[in-house]
Motif scaffolding. Sequence first.
Motif, PDB file in Angstrom:
ATOM      1  N   ALA A   1      -5.202 -39.281   5.526  1.00  0.00           N
ATOM      2  CA  ALA A   1      -5.259 -40.396   6.583  1.00  0.00           C
ATOM      3  C   ALA A   1      -6.425 -41.400   6.492  1.00  0.00           C
ATOM      4  CB  ALA A   1      -5.081 -39.722   8.069  1.00  0.00           C
ATOM      5  N   GLU A   2      -7.600 -41.014   6.182  1.00  0.00           N
ATOM      6  CA  GLU A   2      -8.566 -41.837   6.004  1.00  0.00           C
ATOM      7  C   GLU A   2      -8.330 -42.786   4.826  1.00  0.00           C
ATOM      8  OE1 GLU A   2     -13.340 -41.567   6.507  1.00  0.00           O
ATOM      9  OE2 GLU A   2     -12.246 -39.700   6.048  1.00  0.00           O
ATOM     10  N   SER A   3      -7.891 -42.241   4.156  1.00  0.00           N
ATOM     11  CA  SER A   3      -7.763 -42.980   2.754  1.00  0.00           C
ATOM     12  C   SER A   3      -6.670 -44.131   3.174  1.00  0.00           C
ATOM     13  CB  SER A   3      -7.283 -42.311   1.361  1.00  0.00           C
ATOM     14  OG  SER A   3      -6.113 -41.860   1.732  1.00  0.00           O
ATOM     15  N   LEU A   4      -5.425 -43.802   3.897  1.00  0.00           N
ATOM     16  CA  LEU A   4      -4.520 -44.665   4.033  1.00  0.00           C
ATOM     17  C   LEU A   4      -5.103 -45.906   4.982  1.00  0.00           C
ATOM     18  CD1 LEU A   4      -1.300 -42.442   4.666  1.00  0.00           C
ATOM     19  CD2 LEU A   4      -1.803 -43.918   2.770  1.00  0.00           C
ATOM     20  N   LEU A   5      -5.873 -45.501   5.990  1.00  0.00           N
ATOM     21  CA  LEU A   5      -6.544 -46.604   6.966  1.00  0.00           C
ATOM     22  C   LEU A   5      -7.409 -47.314   6.163  1.00  0.00           C
ATOM     23  CD1 LEU A   5      -7.140 -43.900   9.909  1.00  0.00           C
ATOM     24  CD2 LEU A   5      -5.429 -45.480   9.746  1.00  0.00           C
ATOM     25  N   ALA A   6      -7.936 -46.946   5.078  1.00  0.00           N
ATOM     26  CA  ALA A   6      -8.859 -47.927   4.458  1.00  0.00           C
ATOM     27  C   ALA A   6      -8.226 -48.987   3.412  1.00  0.00           C
ATOM     28  CB  ALA A   6      -9.695 -47.219   3.459  1.00  0.00           C
ATOM     29  N   ARG A   7      -6.832 -48.771   3.318  1.00  0.00           N
ATOM     30  CA  ARG A   7      -5.913 -49.596   2.521  1.00  0.00           C
ATOM     31  C   ARG A   7      -6.004 -51.061   3.054  1.00  0.00           C
ATOM     32  NH1 ARG A   7      -2.972 -47.257  -1.656  1.00  0.00           N
ATOM     33  NH2 ARG A   7      -1.822 -49.454  -1.681  1.00  0.00           N
ATOM     34  N   PRO A   8      -5.894 -52.023   2.187  1.00  0.00           N
ATOM     35  CA  PRO A   8      -5.917 -53.525   2.761  1.00  0.00           C
ATOM     36  C   PRO A   8      -4.434 -53.625   3.838  1.00  0.00           C
ATOM     37  CG  PRO A   8      -5.569 -53.537   0.371  1.00  0.00           C
ATOM     38  CD  PRO A   8      -6.156 -52.235   0.996  1.00  0.00           C
ATOM     39  N   GLU A   9      -3.504 -53.146   3.172  1.00  0.00           N
ATOM     40  CA  GLU A   9      -2.138 -53.281   3.848  1.00  0.00           C
ATOM     41  C   GLU A   9      -2.338 -52.805   5.320  1.00  0.00           C
ATOM     42  OE1 GLU A   9      -1.321 -52.568  -0.329  1.00  0.00           O
ATOM     43  OE2 GLU A   9      -2.599 -51.317   1.298  1.00  0.00           O
ATOM     44  N   VAL A  10      -2.949 -51.829   5.637  1.00  0.00           N
ATOM     45  CA  VAL A  10      -3.012 -51.209   7.095  1.00  0.00           C
ATOM     46  C   VAL A  10      -3.937 -52.345   7.875  1.00  0.00           C
ATOM     47  CG1 VAL A  10      -3.940 -49.404   8.309  1.00  0.00           C
ATOM     48  CG2 VAL A  10      -2.640 -48.858   6.313  1.00  0.00           C
ATOM     49  N   GLN A  11      -5.147 -52.601   6.967  1.00  0.00           N
ATOM     50  CA  GLN A  11      -6.359 -53.485   7.648  1.00  0.00           C
ATOM     51  C   GLN A  11      -5.475 -54.751   8.152  1.00  0.00           C
ATOM     52  OE1 GLN A  11      -9.299 -52.552   8.575  1.00  0.00           O
ATOM     53  NE2 GLN A  11      -8.712 -50.482   7.818  1.00  0.00           N
ATOM     54  N   ALA A  12      -4.593 -55.217   7.264  1.00  0.00           N
ATOM     55  CA  ALA A  12      -4.119 -56.543   7.573  1.00  0.00           C
ATOM     56  C   ALA A  12      -2.946 -56.338   8.562  1.00  0.00           C
ATOM     57  CB  ALA A  12      -3.350 -57.093   6.509  1.00  0.00           C
ATOM     58  N   THR A  13      -2.331 -55.260   8.888  1.00  0.00           N
ATOM     59  CA  THR A  13      -1.280 -55.135   9.989  1.00  0.00           C
ATOM     60  C   THR A  13      -2.000 -54.619  11.299  1.00  0.00           C
ATOM     61  OG1 THR A  13      -0.092 -54.505   8.038  1.00  0.00           O
ATOM     62  CG2 THR A  13       1.097 -54.109  10.032  1.00  0.00           C
ATOM     63  N   MET A  14      -3.370 -54.235  11.265  1.00  0.00           N
ATOM     64  CA  MET A  14      -3.779 -53.544  12.704  1.00  0.00           C
ATOM     65  C   MET A  14      -3.783 -54.821  13.770  1.00  0.00           C
ATOM     66  SD  MET A  14      -5.076 -50.552  12.722  1.00  0.00           S
ATOM     67  CE  MET A  14      -6.381 -50.763  14.025  1.00  0.00           C
ATOM     68  N   PRO A  15      -3.446 -54.241  14.945  1.00  0.00           N
ATOM     69  CA  PRO A  15      -3.471 -55.273  15.988  1.00  0.00           C
ATOM     70  C   PRO A  15      -4.725 -55.901  16.107  1.00  0.00           C
ATOM     71  CG  PRO A  15      -2.311 -53.091  16.592  1.00  0.00           C
ATOM     72  CD  PRO A  15      -2.946 -52.992  15.174  1.00  0.00           C
ATOM     73  N   ARG A  16      -4.822 -57.123  16.424  1.00  0.00           N
ATOM     74  CA  ARG A  16      -6.037 -57.855  16.446  1.00  0.00           C
ATOM     75  C   ARG A  16      -7.082 -57.436  17.705  1.00  0.00           C
ATOM     76  NH1 ARG A  16      -5.507 -64.385  16.480  1.00  0.00           N
ATOM     77  NH2 ARG A  16      -4.809 -63.803  14.366  1.00  0.00           N
ATOM     78  N   GLY A  17      -8.092 -57.276  17.742  1.00  0.00           N
ATOM     79  CA  GLY A  17      -9.066 -56.647  18.408  1.00  0.00           C
ATOM     80  C   GLY A  17      -9.186 -55.274  18.793  1.00  0.00           C
ATOM     81  N   LEU A  18      -8.654 -54.302  17.907  1.00  0.00           N
ATOM     82  CA  LEU A  18      -8.643 -52.953  17.873  1.00  0.00           C
ATOM     83  C   LEU A  18      -9.279 -52.461  16.542  1.00  0.00           C
ATOM     84  CD1 LEU A  18      -5.264 -51.851  19.204  1.00  0.00           C
ATOM     85  CD2 LEU A  18      -7.408 -51.985  20.403  1.00  0.00           C
TER      86      LEU A  18
ATOM     87  N   GLU B   1     -11.138 -50.846  21.326  1.00  0.00           N
ATOM     88  CA  GLU B   1     -11.524 -52.278  21.305  1.00  0.00           C
ATOM     89  C   GLU B   1     -12.418 -52.416  20.446  1.00  0.00           C
ATOM     90  OE1 GLU B   1     -12.065 -53.845  25.160  1.00  0.00           O
ATOM     91  OE2 GLU B   1      -9.947 -53.287  25.764  1.00  0.00           O
ATOM     92  N   ASN B   2     -12.750 -53.452  19.668  1.00  0.00           N
ATOM     93  CA  ASN B   2     -13.615 -54.016  18.657  1.00  0.00           C
ATOM     94  C   ASN B   2     -14.924 -54.286  19.346  1.00  0.00           C
ATOM     95  OD1 ASN B   2     -12.664 -56.554  19.305  1.00  0.00           O
ATOM     96  ND2 ASN B   2     -12.298 -56.895  17.144  1.00  0.00           N
ATOM     97  N   ARG B   3     -14.636 -54.736  20.675  1.00  0.00           N
ATOM     98  CA  ARG B   3     -15.847 -55.361  21.411  1.00  0.00           C
ATOM     99  C   ARG B   3     -16.556 -54.346  22.231  1.00  0.00           C
ATOM    100  NH1 ARG B   3     -16.966 -57.348  26.384  1.00  0.00           N
ATOM    101  NH2 ARG B   3     -14.747 -56.899  26.946  1.00  0.00           N
TER     102      ARG B   3
END
Length: 542
Positions: free
Chosen positions: A219-236, A259-261
């Motif tokens: 799961a950690e390796s999948l979350l680090a992939r650029p496809e996941v990072q690009a699809t993540m909801p903004r602000g999370l 939240e990222n803030r």
Amino acid sequence: MSTIRGRIIIIALLLLGSVWKLVPTHVTQRVPDQLTGRMKDTSVRRVPINLGLDLQGGIHLALEVDQSKGPVADCSDAIRRAERVVRTRVDEFGTTEPVVQVVGNCRLVVELAGEKDPTRAKQIVMQTAFLEFRITDMKNQFRDALPAIDGALRQAGVKAPAGAPVSAVSQLFGQDTTKKGAAKDTTPDANAPGALSALLFQGQLPGEFLVPEEQAARAESLLARPEVQATMPRGLELRWGTASEVRNARSYRPLYAVENRAIITGEELTKASARRDQLNNHSVVVFDLSRRGSRKFCEETGRHVHDYMAIILDNRVQGQPPIINDQICGTGQIDLQSKPLTEAQDLALVLRAGALPAPLQIVEERTIGPSLGADSIHDGIRAGVVGVVLVILIMVVYYRLSGVLAVSALGLYVLMTLAGLSMFGFTLTLPGLAGLVLSVGIAVDANVLIFERIREELQHGKTVRLAVDEGFKHAMSAIVDSNVSTALTAFILYLVGTGPVQGFAITLIIGIAASMITAIFVVRTFYFIWLRRRPDMQTLSV
């Protein structure tokens, strides 16, 4: 008569002062109670001379900035700021005479002499201790984005493990992962299991997910992939929890969408202490905020009443996020649940000291046991005693009565040297013991110069009193030259050296100063006393 009396008074004061500085004392220290966590006063017997790492055991750590966790533009600046934080932590940790110093440009050396729990000490030194308070994903935006994330991974050729369910998110607690308006995957493989959602089980809180322990690395390796990072909801952002949970006899690792803030960070903390919660017996850290931080925390928690707030330390969520039942102003607490109180005390310590400017890594580690330190003390003392005994025998046999006077002054010399180490708070190391023995030889070396000059004056037919005066007078320039040159060399060693080299240099410098006093002042006083008792002496035993 008055001159001799004055000299005797000075010598007596030096002797009494040296003995006084070497008497062990009892000091009162405030330490945390292991049961309640409250600070209490306790009496500790403190030996006046601090023993170094090589004499009482302990740990030696060499630390550098960990560039693998993100590039650091100026490691020299980061390591110097880290030195201040680590020094504060170590001072509060309670180790006697710790060594915290920058070596070169980008390396920090930490030496904790006498430390009996090196693992705990390393955790306190290494912990970044960056604290944040963030609201969890109360709108379940990450959960709603999972189909799109699975689709992006599927397009990249990443598939779920064979036999995985269509979506594991709803299985543990039965929640539905789809909502009205959620984006649907219309690809031909839309009914295939999702690579990421197959690993996630919905938790009990908004934004909480549970990952089977054996699948956490995937799961950690999948979350680090650029496809996941690009699809993540903004602000999370996603943050892992610190401890695994057991559900239905299976171990899960919690994952939180937050939240990222941050509401506030640990920079706003002014005080932190550990204690036991009287209601549930949990270990908790109670903290106070600055005026600015308290005002901001009060406003933000007032806007998020009934929301869940994640307490994040070094990018890990501490325990289960608590719900905000009411506005929190000024004071809060971090619940460590069933963890031992010492862990809460260590967390409070590093929070008080502040966060490191960059993560550190250990590049060198040495642990010295107390038994090895005891052996070093035994061997060092034995070598010192052998050397001193040989010096005494040579002086007494070769210079007879004058040698006895010089040896008598050596006792005061040793006391003054040890008292000097105690007075200035220096630490005695194994090389320091070598410096002490060496300075004994330097002390009698001055007497050798004086005695040889007295012999020459006697051979020229001068009286005993005049020969003694001339011997001290003419030997003075050679004594000063040799001792000053040695002291300057030792001073340079202290400036450019580290640890053991500095210990040797300091002991040598103090020994040189003590030898000058004993050889020139004390031995001459002994001569004055002897000559006054025997004014008609025709020759001198030298």
